[in-house]
Design an enzyme around this catalytic site. Sequence first.
Site, PDB file in Angstrom:
ATOM      1  N   ASN A 168      45.887  34.830  39.394  1.00 38.02           N
ATOM      2  CA  ASN A 168      44.880  34.642  38.345  1.00 38.02           C
ATOM      3  C   ASN A 168      43.652  35.460  38.735  1.00 38.02           C
ATOM      4  O   ASN A 168      42.914  35.074  39.638  1.00 38.02           O
ATOM      5  CB  ASN A 168      44.545  33.145  38.244  1.00 38.02           C
ATOM      6  CG  ASN A 168      43.421  32.870  37.257  1.00 38.02           C
ATOM      7  OD1 ASN A 168      42.977  33.767  36.545  1.00 38.02           O
ATOM      8  ND2 ASN A 168      42.970  31.624  37.210  1.00 38.02           N
ATOM      9  N   TRP A 169      43.466  36.576  38.066  1.00 37.76           N
ATOM     10  CA  TRP A 169      42.376  37.487  38.429  1.00 37.76           C
ATOM     11  C   TRP A 169      41.023  36.985  37.924  1.00 37.76           C
ATOM     12  O   TRP A 169      39.999  37.566  38.259  1.00 37.76           O
ATOM     13  CB  TRP A 169      42.660  38.893  37.892  1.00 37.76           C
ATOM     14  CG  TRP A 169      43.898  39.539  38.454  1.00 37.76           C
ATOM     15  CD1 TRP A 169      44.756  39.006  39.390  1.00 37.76           C
ATOM     16  CD2 TRP A 169      44.424  40.842  38.142  1.00 37.76           C
ATOM     17  NE1 TRP A 169      45.770  39.893  39.662  1.00 37.76           N
ATOM     18  CE2 TRP A 169      45.592  41.033  38.907  1.00 37.76           C
ATOM     19  CE3 TRP A 169      44.013  41.868  37.276  1.00 37.76           C
ATOM     20  CZ2 TRP A 169      46.354  42.198  38.831  1.00 37.76           C
ATOM     21  CZ3 TRP A 169      44.784  43.024  37.203  1.00 37.76           C
ATOM     22  CH2 TRP A 169      45.933  43.186  37.981  1.00 37.76           C
ATOM     23  N   LYS A 170      41.045  35.961  37.099  1.00 36.65           N
ATOM     24  CA  LYS A 170      39.810  35.389  36.535  1.00 36.65           C
ATOM     25  C   LYS A 170      38.961  36.502  35.906  1.00 36.65           C
ATOM     26  O   LYS A 170      39.520  37.482  35.394  1.00 36.65           O
ATOM     27  CB  LYS A 170      39.060  34.579  37.602  1.00 36.65           C
ATOM     28  CG  LYS A 170      39.972  33.518  38.245  1.00 36.65           C
ATOM     29  CD  LYS A 170      39.260  32.503  39.086  1.00 36.65           C
ATOM     30  CE  LYS A 170      40.268  31.526  39.679  1.00 36.65           C
ATOM     31  NZ  LYS A 170      39.646  30.469  40.470  1.00 36.65           N
TER      32      LYS A 170
ATOM     33  N   GLU B  45      38.538  25.561  35.524  1.00 38.03           N
ATOM     34  CA  GLU B  45      37.288  26.212  35.086  1.00 38.03           C
ATOM     35  C   GLU B  45      37.125  26.103  33.570  1.00 38.03           C
ATOM     36  O   GLU B  45      36.004  25.989  33.070  1.00 38.03           O
ATOM     37  CB  GLU B  45      37.279  27.680  35.562  1.00 38.03           C
ATOM     38  CG  GLU B  45      37.064  27.756  37.070  1.00 38.03           C
ATOM     39  CD  GLU B  45      37.736  28.929  37.763  1.00 38.03           C
ATOM     40  OE1 GLU B  45      38.099  29.910  37.097  1.00 38.03           O
ATOM     41  OE2 GLU B  45      37.909  28.852  38.998  1.00 38.03           O
TER      42      GLU B  45
ATOM     43  N   GLY C   3      38.645  28.174  45.191  1.00 35.08           N
ATOM     44  CA  GLY C   3      37.561  29.085  45.539  1.00 35.08           C
ATOM     45  C   GLY C   3      36.679  28.587  46.679  1.00 35.08           C
ATOM     46  O   GLY C   3      35.604  29.126  46.906  1.00 35.08           O
TER      47      GLY C   3
ATOM     48  N   HIS D 204      43.097  25.452  32.836  1.00 35.33           N
ATOM     49  CA  HIS D 204      42.559  25.719  34.177  1.00 35.33           C
ATOM     50  C   HIS D 204      41.301  24.874  34.391  1.00 35.33           C
ATOM     51  O   HIS D 204      40.544  24.628  33.442  1.00 35.33           O
ATOM     52  CB  HIS D 204      42.233  27.208  34.326  1.00 35.33           C
ATOM     53  CG  HIS D 204      41.927  27.586  35.739  1.00 35.33           C
ATOM     54  ND1 HIS D 204      40.673  27.383  36.285  1.00 35.33           N
ATOM     55  CD2 HIS D 204      42.697  28.092  36.728  1.00 35.33           C
ATOM     56  CE1 HIS D 204      40.713  27.776  37.562  1.00 35.33           C
ATOM     57  NE2 HIS D 204      41.921  28.215  37.841  1.00 35.33           N
TER      58      HIS D 204
ATOM     59  N   SER E 232      42.815  28.165  47.098  1.00 39.24           N
ATOM     60  CA  SER E 232      42.617  28.819  48.399  1.00 39.24           C
ATOM     61  C   SER E 232      43.929  29.197  49.097  1.00 39.24           C
ATOM     62  O   SER E 232      44.006  29.163  50.323  1.00 39.24           O
ATOM     63  CB  SER E 232      41.730  27.955  49.316  1.00 39.24           C
ATOM     64  OG  SER E 232      40.448  27.771  48.724  1.00 39.24           O
TER      65      SER E 232
ATOM     66  N   GLY F  57      44.113  32.702  43.276  1.00 42.57           N
ATOM     67  CA  GLY F  57      42.894  33.298  42.712  1.00 42.57           C
ATOM     68  C   GLY F  57      42.434  34.457  43.561  1.00 42.57           C
ATOM     69  O   GLY F  57      42.948  35.574  43.479  1.00 42.57           O
ATOM     70  N   GLY F  58      41.453  34.197  44.427  1.00 43.76           N
ATOM     71  CA  GLY F  58      40.805  35.244  45.219  1.00 43.76           C
ATOM     72  C   GLY F  58      41.766  36.216  45.894  1.00 43.76           C
ATOM     73  O   GLY F  58      41.591  37.440  45.807  1.00 43.76           O
TER      74      GLY F  58
ATOM     75  N   GLU G 297      46.305  22.204  40.878  1.00 39.53           N
ATOM     76  CA  GLU G 297      45.163  22.886  41.480  1.00 39.53           C
ATOM     77  C   GLU G 297      44.029  21.886  41.678  1.00 39.53           C
ATOM     78  O   GLU G 297      43.240  21.646  40.750  1.00 39.53           O
ATOM     79  CB  GLU G 297      44.675  24.011  40.558  1.00 39.53           C
ATOM     80  CG  GLU G 297      45.673  25.121  40.346  1.00 39.53           C
ATOM     81  CD  GLU G 297      44.977  26.443  40.043  1.00 39.53           C
ATOM     82  OE1 GLU G 297      45.286  27.419  40.728  1.00 39.53           O
ATOM     83  OE2 GLU G 297      44.117  26.488  39.152  1.00 39.53           O
TER      84      GLU G 297
HETATM   85  P1  13P Z   1      41.451  30.497  44.637  1.00 40.05           P
HETATM   86  O1  13P Z   1      42.809  30.962  45.134  1.00 40.05           O
HETATM   87  O2  13P Z   1      40.421  31.578  44.660  1.00 40.05           O
HETATM   88  O3  13P Z   1      41.029  29.243  45.323  1.00 40.05           O
HETATM   89  O4  13P Z   1      41.632  30.129  43.091  1.00 40.05           O
HETATM   90  C1  13P Z   1      42.667  29.295  42.714  1.00 40.05           C
HETATM   91  C2  13P Z   1      42.759  29.291  41.237  1.00 40.05           C
HETATM   92  O5  13P Z   1      41.895  28.783  40.552  1.00 40.05           O
HETATM   93  C3  13P Z   1      43.919  29.952  40.622  1.00 40.05           C
HETATM   94  O6  13P Z   1      44.012  29.651  39.263  1.00 40.05           O
END
Ligand code: 13P
Length: 251
Positions: free
Chosen positions: A9-11, A96, A170, A94, A210, A231-232, A164
């Site tokens: 997920n590149w957000k 967020e 994050g 998600h 993470s 994510g990251g 998640e």
């Molecule tokens: P991180 O891997 O940066 O913690 O993000 C997880 C995430 O929200 C994937 O959708």
Amino acid sequence: MRTPVVAGNWKMNTTLAEASALARAIAAGVSGVNGVTTIVCPPAVSLLPVSMALNESSVFIGAQDLSAHPRGAHTGELSADMLAGLCTYVIVGHSERRSMYGEDDATTAAKAGAALAAGLRPIVCVGESLGVRDSGEAESFVASQVKGSLAEMPDLSGVLIAYEPVWAIGTGRAASPEIAQEMASAIRNALASLYSSDTADAVPILYGGSVNVDNAASYAASPDVDGALVGGASLDGHAFSHIVEAFAASG
Ligand code: 13P
């Protein structure tokens, strides 16, 4: 037998040029890696260039969100039919979206339903906050999110679930593999009681929060964790490819 799934997920990261370059790096990194489904979820404006960059590759594409509405006066939104020509998967619910944009289980269920109706595979996200975990209610909270976010969907074929936990996203504070396994198993039990044990056995359940190169293998070894939503670490082609390899080795 569930095939492992690793989705990035590149957000809200990557310009058009960066997205294409990252997609090419991932395609190169995972070429020759078998037994795992790899998905990248770039920003919507990069779906087309990323699909061109992945033309010759086995990497699938997902969107990060969609509208629950089919068309019309919804400025800024993208419908399932629009996305269906560009990708195969779509993330819904998600944390967020839930925390920053007021989306709840009902919104998530409506979006998942719209995705399925257009032939897209929804990755339905659930996960508890730290407060809920500390109160000892994580399993029942997440089971209720699963129920509400699927809202009596008649058939779960095509649906994936991502666990998640909000506190792990994050933060660098990944859930332990024990917690990820315990929660994936609780989600599978919830699916078995809402649907059937055959259905529960078939739905891929991913862990997200993470995930990195160092901890990926420990999740891959967990029997009910079928993959990762990253994510990251998915913004680094090298790191993401190694995470995909860790799950391929577990399959
Ligand atoms: P991180 O891997 O940066 O913690 O993000 C997880 C995430 O929200 C994937 O959708």
